[in-house]
Design an enzyme around this catalytic site. Structure first.
Site, PDB file in Angstrom:
ATOM      1  N   GLY A   1     -12.011  -1.675   5.000  1.00 54.32           N
ATOM      2  CA  GLY A   1     -10.561  -1.724   4.843  1.00 54.32           C
ATOM      3  C   GLY A   1      -9.779  -0.954   5.885  1.00 54.32           C
ATOM      4  O   GLY A   1      -8.561  -0.834   5.781  1.00 54.32           O
TER       5      GLY A   1
ATOM      6  N   THR B   1       0.815  -1.216   0.000  1.00 52.78           N
ATOM      7  CA  THR B   1       0.000   0.000   0.000  1.00 52.78           C
ATOM      8  C   THR B   1       0.850   1.267   0.000  1.00 52.78           C
ATOM      9  O   THR B   1       0.612   2.187  -0.784  1.00 52.78           O
ATOM     10  CB  THR B   1      -0.927   0.008   1.227  1.00 52.78           C
ATOM     11  OG1 THR B   1      -1.760  -1.154   1.183  1.00 52.78           O
ATOM     12  CG2 THR B   1      -1.800   1.244   1.234  1.00 52.78           C
TER      13      THR B   1
ATOM     14  N   LYS C   1       7.161   1.027  12.607  1.00 54.56           N
ATOM     15  CA  LYS C   1       7.124   1.367  14.039  1.00 54.56           C
ATOM     16  C   LYS C   1       7.377   0.162  14.926  1.00 54.56           C
ATOM     17  O   LYS C   1       7.987   0.273  15.993  1.00 54.56           O
ATOM     18  CB  LYS C   1       5.810   2.035  14.420  1.00 54.56           C
ATOM     19  CG  LYS C   1       4.557   1.157  14.323  1.00 54.56           C
ATOM     20  CD  LYS C   1       3.893   1.298  12.993  1.00 54.56           C
ATOM     21  CE  LYS C   1       2.602   0.508  12.900  1.00 54.56           C
ATOM     22  NZ  LYS C   1       2.006   0.637  11.553  1.00 54.56           N
TER      23      LYS C   1
ATOM     24  N   LYS D   1       4.071   3.200  18.764  1.00 52.86           N
ATOM     25  CA  LYS D   1       4.203   4.615  18.425  1.00 52.86           C
ATOM     26  C   LYS D   1       4.445   5.461  19.678  1.00 52.86           C
ATOM     27  O   LYS D   1       5.214   6.432  19.636  1.00 52.86           O
ATOM     28  CB  LYS D   1       2.946   5.086  17.687  1.00 52.86           C
ATOM     29  CG  LYS D   1       2.753   4.399  16.341  1.00 52.86           C
ATOM     30  CD  LYS D   1       1.390   4.680  15.744  1.00 52.86           C
ATOM     31  CE  LYS D   1       1.204   3.964  14.422  1.00 52.86           C
ATOM     32  NZ  LYS D   1      -0.170   4.109  13.882  1.00 52.86           N
TER      33      LYS D   1
ATOM     34  N   VAL E   1       5.174   7.052  12.665  1.00 55.93           N
ATOM     35  CA  VAL E   1       4.150   7.533  13.592  1.00 55.93           C
ATOM     36  C   VAL E   1       3.220   8.502  12.880  1.00 55.93           C
ATOM     37  O   VAL E   1       3.669   9.500  12.310  1.00 55.93           O
ATOM     38  CB  VAL E   1       4.776   8.238  14.816  1.00 55.93           C
ATOM     39  CG1 VAL E   1       3.677   8.697  15.772  1.00 55.93           C
ATOM     40  CG2 VAL E   1       5.746   7.323  15.541  1.00 55.93           C
TER      41      VAL E   1
ATOM     42  N   GLY F   1       1.401   8.554  10.120  1.00 57.49           N
ATOM     43  CA  GLY F   1       1.287   8.745   8.680  1.00 57.49           C
ATOM     44  C   GLY F   1       1.849  10.070   8.194  1.00 57.49           C
ATOM     45  O   GLY F   1       3.036  10.361   8.363  1.00 57.49           O
TER      46      GLY F   1
END
Length: 440
Positions: free
Chosen positions: A185, A13, A103, A203, A130, A132
């Site tokens: 999703g 992804t 992470k 995180k 952490v 995005g």
């Protein structure tokens, strides 16, 4: 212009979006970095598998070792502990720059990676590990380097935030909200890492390490997930003007003797409706940082997803490529403070305890006495009928549900209160314990 050869490990992804953006925005990225980014290899498990992004078949390979050996810069986006740990160590031991969004790897093996990087003059970047696209790693490490950080807390897992938000907005049960998150999703088929708080704990460890210049691992973080949260918990929170959020909390604690400690924990938390974190909905992330001089700052944005996370990866890639081409070094691990980790039992916060009791004379005084005996001060108590009956030998007795809000107390004291309540003949069950970390 110099050329930096790049190996991308993983084309899922996030990896596929990193490749797409380098292909589409290569000119701008090169201008910012002062070097052309040449993707030399893309390491995948199956070179024949279908992909969302078109990748030159000549770049695809299953030989990670060769890809690393031929690269100047390695982007690790496989995820998990192995084989990423072995591959990242291989790159760092050769003095290669590594950019990762992993992470779990950093929270479990960060010290080992930093040491190998330092020994070999290699750089290790991890902005994407952490939240995005939210630039909180850079913010803590660079922008706030001139301040003393007191606390970092926030929503760092989009899956759990989506589930809790769905339960709040629709009245859905935890099970139904999780199923919807999986259908859309937002949640994996096996959601354990998210819903049990493990992803947030990793995180939290990274944020605490950055904020307090101390090595903090995932094993140091006290963790409680959201799988026990019920629709009744959500309704009770709403009745009190709150919402429930899974928060990662890292704070600097000063004891009475003047020593400083680091407290790190992840758990469902009551957040007042008018607090900024209460309005972070869906899969978004938000982190609040309290600095001694800067005061309160808030970072907000998309905490997951291919393209948003890819932008965080590429911010590191641009910086790393610039250093490779033009000289300079990336950020180093700063653990000079070396603060001790506060034992979980000594962490202090406020609590909401809900218990089903036998509705008879003297029970409320008995329950209050249990709190007082353990040094936990009660702020308020509310009671409602439980709408059921409990059978005893002498006949049926009505039951009631008590909701007790406390003043600040230690986790250890609260745990003893719960144990004593469960041992009391007047208490049927302690059904819920929630913490309250923030004020409106």
């Amino acid at each position: 212009m110099a050329t930096v050869n790049v190996a991308v490990l993983g084309a899922g992804t996030v990896g596929s979006q990193v490749i797409r953006l380098i292909q589409e925005e290569g000119g701008d990225l090169a201008a910012r970095a002062g070097a052309d980014l040449n993707i030399q290899a893309v390491v995948v498990r199956n070179v024949s598998a279908p992909r969302d992004v078109e990748i030159d078949p000549a770049l695809l390979t299953t030989d990670a070792n060769q890809a690393i050996d031929n690269a100047d810069l390695v982007i690790e986006l496989i995820g998990g502990i192995e084989p990423p740990r072995t591959l990242v160590l291989r790159a760092l031991s050769q003095g290669k720059t590594v950019v990762t969004g992993n992470k779990a790897l950093l929270a479990a093996h960060g010290p080992e990676l930093y040491e190998v990087a330092a020994q070999n003059g290699a750089d290790l970047y991890y902005e994407a590990a952490v939240a995005g696209a939210v630039p909180v790693v850079y913010g803590l490490r660079e922008s706030l380097a001139g301040d003393k950080i007191l606390r970092v807390l926030g929503i760092v897992n989009g899956t759990t935030n989506f589930i809790l938000d769905s339960m709040t907005s629709t009245g859905a049960s935890y099970e139904d909200a999780l199923a919807e998150a999986q259908r859309l999703g937002f949640a994996e088929a096996d959601p354990t890492a998210d819903v049990e708080g493990l992803d947030a704990a990793a995180k939290c460890a990274i944020l605490a390490s950055l904020a307090f210049h101390t090595r903090v691992s995932i094993d140091d973080v006290a963790v409680e997930g959201i799988s026990s949260i019920t629709a009744d918990d959500i309704a009770e929170a709403e009745a009190g003007g709150n919402v429930i959020k899974l928060l990662a909390i890292a704070e600097r604690v000063t004891k009475d003797d003047g020593t400083e400690w680091v407290s790190v924990r992840v758990h469902p938390t009551l957040v007042p409706r008018d607090h900024a974190l209460a309005n972070v909905n869906g899969a978004f992330n938000s982190i609040v940082v309290d600095g001694e001089s800067a005061g309160r700052l808030m970072f907000y944005g998309q905490g997951a997803g291919g393209a948003p996370t890819a932008t965080a990866v590429l911010s590191d890639v641009v910086a790393a490529a610039s250093h490779i081409a033009n000289g300079g070094n990336g950020p180093r691990e700063l653990v000079y403070a070396n603060l001790p980790i506060l034992p979980r039992a000594e962490a202090v916060t406020r609590y909401q305890v809900q218990a089903e009791i036998r509705d008879r004379v003297g029970v409320l005084a008995e329950v209050a006495g249990i709190f007082a005996a353990n040094g936990v001060s009660i702020k308020s108590v509310s009671q409602r009928d439980a709408n059921d009956e409990v059978s005893e030998g002498s006949g049926d007795l009505k039951t009631a549900v008590l909701t007790i809000l406390t003043h600040r107390a230690t986790e250890g004291s609260l745990e003893q209160v719960v144990a004593d309540l469960n041992d009391s003949a007047s208490v049927i069950e302690v059904s819920s314990i929630l913490r309250s970390e923030v004020s409106a």
